[in-house]
Design a protein around this motif. Sequence first.
Motif, mmCIF file in Angstrom:
data_model
loop_
_atom_site.group_PDB
_atom_site.id
_atom_site.type_symbol
_atom_site.label_atom_id
_atom_site.label_comp_id
_atom_site.label_asym_id
_atom_site.label_seq_id
_atom_site.Cartn_x
_atom_site.Cartn_y
_atom_site.Cartn_z
ATOM 1 N N ASN A 10 40.059 27.549 59.612
ATOM 2 C CA ASN A 10 40.460 26.398 58.809
ATOM 3 C C ASN A 10 41.861 25.956 59.202
ATOM 4 O OD1 ASN A 10 38.163 26.402 56.757
ATOM 5 N ND2 ASN A 10 38.962 28.469 56.492
ATOM 6 N N VAL A 11 42.040 24.646 59.336
ATOM 7 C CA VAL A 11 43.337 24.088 59.705
ATOM 8 C C VAL A 11 43.719 23.027 58.686
ATOM 9 C CG1 VAL A 11 44.666 22.873 61.463
ATOM 10 C CG2 VAL A 11 42.910 24.520 62.152
ATOM 11 N N THR A 39 42.189 18.100 56.529
ATOM 12 C CA THR A 39 41.764 19.474 56.743
ATOM 13 C C THR A 39 40.587 19.484 57.711
ATOM 14 O OG1 THR A 39 40.266 19.421 54.832
ATOM 15 C CG2 THR A 39 42.518 20.222 54.457
ATOM 16 N N ALA A 40 40.514 20.534 58.512
ATOM 17 C CA ALA A 40 39.424 20.679 59.474
ATOM 18 C C ALA A 40 38.979 22.133 59.496
ATOM 19 C CB ALA A 40 39.867 20.239 60.865
ATOM 20 N N SER A 41 37.677 22.344 59.571
ATOM 21 C CA SER A 41 37.144 23.699 59.662
ATOM 22 C C SER A 41 35.996 23.740 60.658
ATOM 23 C CB SER A 41 36.669 24.197 58.288
ATOM 24 O OG SER A 41 35.574 23.419 57.822
ATOM 25 N N LEU A 101 35.457 17.806 58.328
ATOM 26 C CA LEU A 101 36.770 17.196 58.122
ATOM 27 C C LEU A 101 36.867 16.725 56.673
ATOM 28 C CD1 LEU A 101 37.032 14.992 61.357
ATOM 29 C CD2 LEU A 101 37.902 17.313 61.012
ATOM 30 N N GLY A 102 38.049 16.885 56.092
ATOM 31 C CA GLY A 102 38.253 16.456 54.721
ATOM 32 C C GLY A 102 39.573 15.731 54.559
ATOM 33 N N TYR A 103 39.593 14.777 53.620
ATOM 34 C CA TYR A 103 40.828 14.025 53.395
ATOM 35 C C TYR A 103 40.869 13.564 51.938
ATOM 36 C CZ TYR A 103 44.847 11.142 54.608
ATOM 37 O OH TYR A 103 46.126 10.620 54.693
ATOM 38 N N PHE A 142 37.299 13.241 50.177
ATOM 39 C CA PHE A 142 36.193 12.804 51.023
ATOM 40 C C PHE A 142 35.993 13.813 52.152
ATOM 41 C CE2 PHE A 142 37.716 8.989 48.966
ATOM 42 C CZ PHE A 142 36.540 8.323 48.633
ATOM 43 N N PHE A 143 34.730 14.027 52.523
ATOM 44 C CA PHE A 143 34.441 14.998 53.571
ATOM 45 C C PHE A 143 33.284 14.508 54.443
ATOM 46 C CE2 PHE A 143 32.027 16.159 49.800
ATOM 47 C CZ PHE A 143 30.735 16.322 50.295
#
Length: 240
Positions: A131-132, A141-143, A167-169, A180-181
């Motif tokens: 996870n980043v 965010t990115a996983s 990806l999430g924001y 949102f993802f």
Amino acid sequence: MKKNTFRLSFLLVLTILLSSNLTTNAQGKVTVSPSLTSRHYWRGIMVSNTANLEVDMAYTNKNFTFGAWGGYGLDNTYSEFNFHVGYKFNEYVNIAVWDLFANRDRATINDYKYLDFDRKTTNHLIDATINVNFGEDFPLTASWSTVLYGRDLNAEGNQNYSSYLELGYPVEIGGQNISFFAGMNMFEECVYGQSVGFVNIGASASHDIKITDNYSLSTWAKIAINPQAETANLIFGVNF
């Protein structure tokens, strides 16, 4: 059976030794997090199409986490038990490895065979995730998750290494934070879908309901759409 028992015993002993070593350096913390959800939905997959009682019990010491997660369908058609370990490198990067064990597709809910670790017959999935978090200035965010071992085989009986990228924001709308993802199946004919593409798109939000002056009930809702499976769900949950 003896070989499987040895493997499980070795993992438990290793975990105890790691936890003991960490405890000598700093005091850890144990948390128990129960929740109730209308359905158990995971990376675009409807794991359990019924209300589920879920709980996570975890021990955290500095950057290390070890825990166990369980999910149980209220109609007694699904149960799941997972071990997980994680390590946080810094505020931006962490990794986690989960041993996923769900018996939703067995003949009966009592047919566990938990100690079966044979790749051809096991119901375990060993899943690793990185996870980043890109920080407050750009809260993306990115996983990336890959199944390393278990019941994820191709037509030839080889490990499929199904992989999932999400990806999430977060965005503030009307004073409410909406996350949102978008999740993608990264290879063809995998656990998440038959082709490369989006399998989990949606948004989630949480809301605390005040019960008393000292206690609030944490609730959340999620809209989740799987374009490949052509499914859409509105899922609700309560964290106690």
